[in-house]
Design an enzyme around this catalytic site. Sequence first.
Site, PDB file in Angstrom:
ATOM      1  N   ASP A 267      -9.184   0.320  -1.467  1.00 32.09           N
ATOM      2  CA  ASP A 267      -8.401   1.345  -2.168  1.00 32.09           C
ATOM      3  C   ASP A 267      -9.324   2.514  -2.487  1.00 32.09           C
ATOM      4  O   ASP A 267     -10.543   2.357  -2.548  1.00 32.09           O
ATOM      5  CB  ASP A 267      -7.806   0.785  -3.474  1.00 32.09           C
TER       6      ASP A 267
ATOM      7  N   LYS B 295       6.421   9.471   7.425  1.00 35.00           N
ATOM      8  CA  LYS B 295       7.009   8.122   7.505  1.00 35.00           C
ATOM      9  C   LYS B 295       7.781   7.948   8.815  1.00 35.00           C
ATOM     10  O   LYS B 295       7.758   6.878   9.420  1.00 35.00           O
ATOM     11  CB  LYS B 295       7.884   7.849   6.282  1.00 35.00           C
TER      12      LYS B 295
ATOM     13  N   THR C 294       6.929   0.921  -8.420  1.00 31.47           N
ATOM     14  CA  THR C 294       5.470   1.105  -8.371  1.00 31.47           C
ATOM     15  C   THR C 294       5.167   2.472  -9.004  1.00 31.47           C
ATOM     16  O   THR C 294       6.060   3.111  -9.556  1.00 31.47           O
ATOM     17  CB  THR C 294       4.957   1.126  -6.912  1.00 31.47           C
TER      18      THR C 294
ATOM     19  N   ASN D 150      -1.207   0.289   4.349  1.00 32.41           N
ATOM     20  CA  ASN D 150      -0.251   0.474   3.253  1.00 32.41           C
ATOM     21  C   ASN D 150      -0.488   1.742   2.426  1.00 32.41           C
ATOM     22  O   ASN D 150       0.477   2.312   1.901  1.00 32.41           O
ATOM     23  CB  ASN D 150      -0.333  -0.759   2.328  1.00 32.41           C
TER      24      ASN D 150
ATOM     25  N   TYR E  10       6.379  13.974   3.342  1.00 33.60           N
ATOM     26  CA  TYR E  10       6.529  12.510   3.195  1.00 33.60           C
ATOM     27  C   TYR E  10       7.468  11.974   4.269  1.00 33.60           C
ATOM     28  O   TYR E  10       7.135  11.043   5.000  1.00 33.60           O
ATOM     29  CB  TYR E  10       7.048  12.175   1.792  1.00 33.60           C
TER      30      TYR E  10
HETATM   31  N1  LIG Z   1       7.454   2.396  -4.097  1.00 36.88           N
HETATM   32  C1  LIG Z   1       8.413   2.763  -3.265  1.00 36.88           C
HETATM   33  O1  LIG Z   1       9.579   2.974  -3.664  1.00 36.88           O
HETATM   34  C2  LIG Z   1       8.107   2.914  -1.797  1.00 36.88           C
HETATM   35  C3  LIG Z   1       9.193   3.018  -0.914  1.00 36.88           C
HETATM   36  C4  LIG Z   1       8.942   3.160   0.445  1.00 36.88           C
HETATM   37  C5  LIG Z   1       7.642   3.155   0.907  1.00 36.88           C
HETATM   38  N2  LIG Z   1       6.593   3.053   0.027  1.00 36.88           N
HETATM   39  C6  LIG Z   1       5.252   3.085   0.590  1.00 36.88           C
HETATM   40  O2  LIG Z   1       4.517   1.965   0.147  1.00 36.88           O
HETATM   41  C7  LIG Z   1       3.125   2.257   0.197  1.00 36.88           C
HETATM   42  C8  LIG Z   1       2.471   1.814  -1.089  1.00 36.88           C
HETATM   43  O3  LIG Z   1       2.976   2.634  -2.145  1.00 36.88           O
HETATM   44  P1  LIG Z   1       3.302   2.081  -3.592  1.00 36.88           P
HETATM   45  O4  LIG Z   1       4.733   2.289  -3.823  1.00 36.88           O
HETATM   46  O5  LIG Z   1       2.717   0.742  -3.801  1.00 36.88           O
HETATM   47  O6  LIG Z   1       2.548   3.195  -4.462  1.00 36.88           O
HETATM   48  P2  LIG Z   1       1.354   3.126  -5.505  1.00 36.88           P
HETATM   49  O7  LIG Z   1       1.065   4.538  -5.831  1.00 36.88           O
HETATM   50  O8  LIG Z   1       1.683   2.165  -6.566  1.00 36.88           O
HETATM   51  O9  LIG Z   1       0.157   2.507  -4.633  1.00 36.88           O
HETATM   52  C9  LIG Z   1      -0.533   3.244  -3.661  1.00 36.88           C
HETATM   53  C10 LIG Z   1      -1.966   2.767  -3.580  1.00 36.88           C
HETATM   54  O10 LIG Z   1      -2.612   3.544  -2.575  1.00 36.88           O
HETATM   55  C11 LIG Z   1      -3.853   4.018  -3.096  1.00 36.88           C
HETATM   56  N3  LIG Z   1      -4.234   5.253  -2.403  1.00 36.88           N
HETATM   57  C12 LIG Z   1      -3.758   6.513  -2.572  1.00 36.88           C
HETATM   58  N4  LIG Z   1      -4.399   7.374  -1.777  1.00 36.88           N
HETATM   59  C13 LIG Z   1      -5.281   6.651  -1.053  1.00 36.88           C
HETATM   60  C14 LIG Z   1      -6.225   6.959  -0.046  1.00 36.88           C
HETATM   61  N5  LIG Z   1      -6.410   8.228   0.385  1.00 36.88           N
HETATM   62  N6  LIG Z   1      -6.948   5.964   0.492  1.00 36.88           N
HETATM   63  C15 LIG Z   1      -6.791   4.694   0.059  1.00 36.88           C
HETATM   64  N7  LIG Z   1      -5.951   4.331  -0.910  1.00 36.88           N
HETATM   65  C16 LIG Z   1      -5.188   5.304  -1.453  1.00 36.88           C
HETATM   66  C17 LIG Z   1      -3.615   4.191  -4.586  1.00 36.88           C
HETATM   67  O11 LIG Z   1      -4.808   4.193  -5.322  1.00 36.88           O
HETATM   68  C18 LIG Z   1      -2.709   3.008  -4.887  1.00 36.88           C
HETATM   69  O12 LIG Z   1      -3.473   1.861  -5.230  1.00 36.88           O
HETATM   70  C19 LIG Z   1       3.020   3.750   0.496  1.00 36.88           C
HETATM   71  O13 LIG Z   1       2.718   3.951   1.847  1.00 36.88           O
HETATM   72  C20 LIG Z   1       4.394   4.263   0.154  1.00 36.88           C
HETATM   73  O14 LIG Z   1       4.724   5.433   0.855  1.00 36.88           O
HETATM   74  C21 LIG Z   1       6.810   2.935  -1.300  1.00 36.88           C
END
Ligand SMILES: NC(=O)c1ccc[n+]([C@@H]2O[C@H](COP(=O)([O-])OP(=O)(O)OC[C@H]3O[C@@H](n4cnc5c(N)ncnc54)[C@H](O)[C@@H]3O)[C@@H](O)[C@H]2O)c1
Length: 286
Positions: free
Chosen positions: A37, A161, A192, A90, A157
């Site tokens: 991370d 995606k 999240t 992720n 975004y």
């Molecule tokens: N939460 C939702 O509703 C949702 C829906 C669809 C897709 N997603 C996708 O799921 C994935 C995870 O997101 P989440 O919801 O857990 O969000 P989150 O913000 O809780 O977690 C994201 C994690 O990625 C880390 N991060 C950010 N920039 C980074 C970088 N440059 N290098 C390495 N790590 C980095 C952050 O520190 C964090 O720990 C993402 O790709 C997001 O687009 C989330």
Amino acid sequence: MSKFKGKTAIISGGAEGIGLSIAKALGEQGMNIVLTDINQQNLENAAKELEESGVPVLTARLDVADEEQWKHIAEKASERFGKLHMVVNNAGVGGDSVSVENQEKKGWQWTLDVNLMGVVYGAKTIVPFIKSHDEGGWIVNVASMAGMGGFLHGGAYNATKAAVVALSESWYEELSSQNINVSVLCPAFVKTRIYDSERNRPEQYKSEISSPESNNSFLKKTKKMIENGIEVSIVGKRVVEALNNGEFYIFTHPGYRSEIQDRFKAIDEAFKDSEKSIALKEVPNQ
Ligand SMILES: NC(=O)c1ccc[n+]([C@@H]2O[C@H](COP(=O)([O-])OP(=O)(O)OC[C@H]3O[C@@H](n4cnc5c(N)ncnc54)[C@H](O)[C@@H]3O)[C@@H](O)[C@H]2O)c1
């Protein structure tokens, strides 16, 4: 016995949210976890939690947008655990939610570098390690329902995606015959902190002019949807289930099926229009 037992997965953005949920679920299957991370403090807390439940963990700070860091971590992971079997791409950020005329280059670049190039570098770095042995492996790319159809003010975004879905389809074609399973996870809202991605925006991606719409009602609405989303712990379990079933598209919100069908229907109708086209009349059947 689980087919994942004793194998090794590298997870990006694994310090919290969906990444950590997947790490926990794969750890429960007996996998070694390389947890990475950009946020060192959260990473250490998450690793502690995993270790306390008996999961072998290696942690490394990784900004997915930096290909050199990926290479370094892959070497460290293979020194610690030997063969590498899985990469879970992720890490992701929400980017700027603004109207067309307020798109900013730095915001776009940040979103492209993390959400798209982060996935490219992850696969590019880890696939040779998977190919170096005969046990096969997995690429799990985390896209979004936003990759299945654009949503309002989704901007960069949405674009990243959709690109991750397309890349996954292409890699599936390329790698299936080489015993590397490719899947693309497309969640809708999950509880999240994705709505607060700003916390992870490095200095070089900050605009001189802060986003004029950064506190708009759209963002507030999105935050609310995420807070009302499904529990994050479900997502990791769903991923393990889907990988066991060999699912390519991994959905977590079956209720969105009809929305996607509407999009397919519109595309199909557009093909029908092209069949009736006078402009295309002289073109032999393409
Ligand atoms: N939460 C939702 O509703 C949702 C829906 C669809 C897709 N997603 C996708 O799921 C994935 C995870 O997101 P989440 O919801 O857990 O969000 P989150 O913000 O809780 O977690 C994201 C994690 O990625 C880390 N991060 C950010 N920039 C980074 C970088 N440059 N290098 C390495 N790590 C980095 C952050 O520190 C964090 O720990 C993402 O790709 C997001 O687009 C989330």
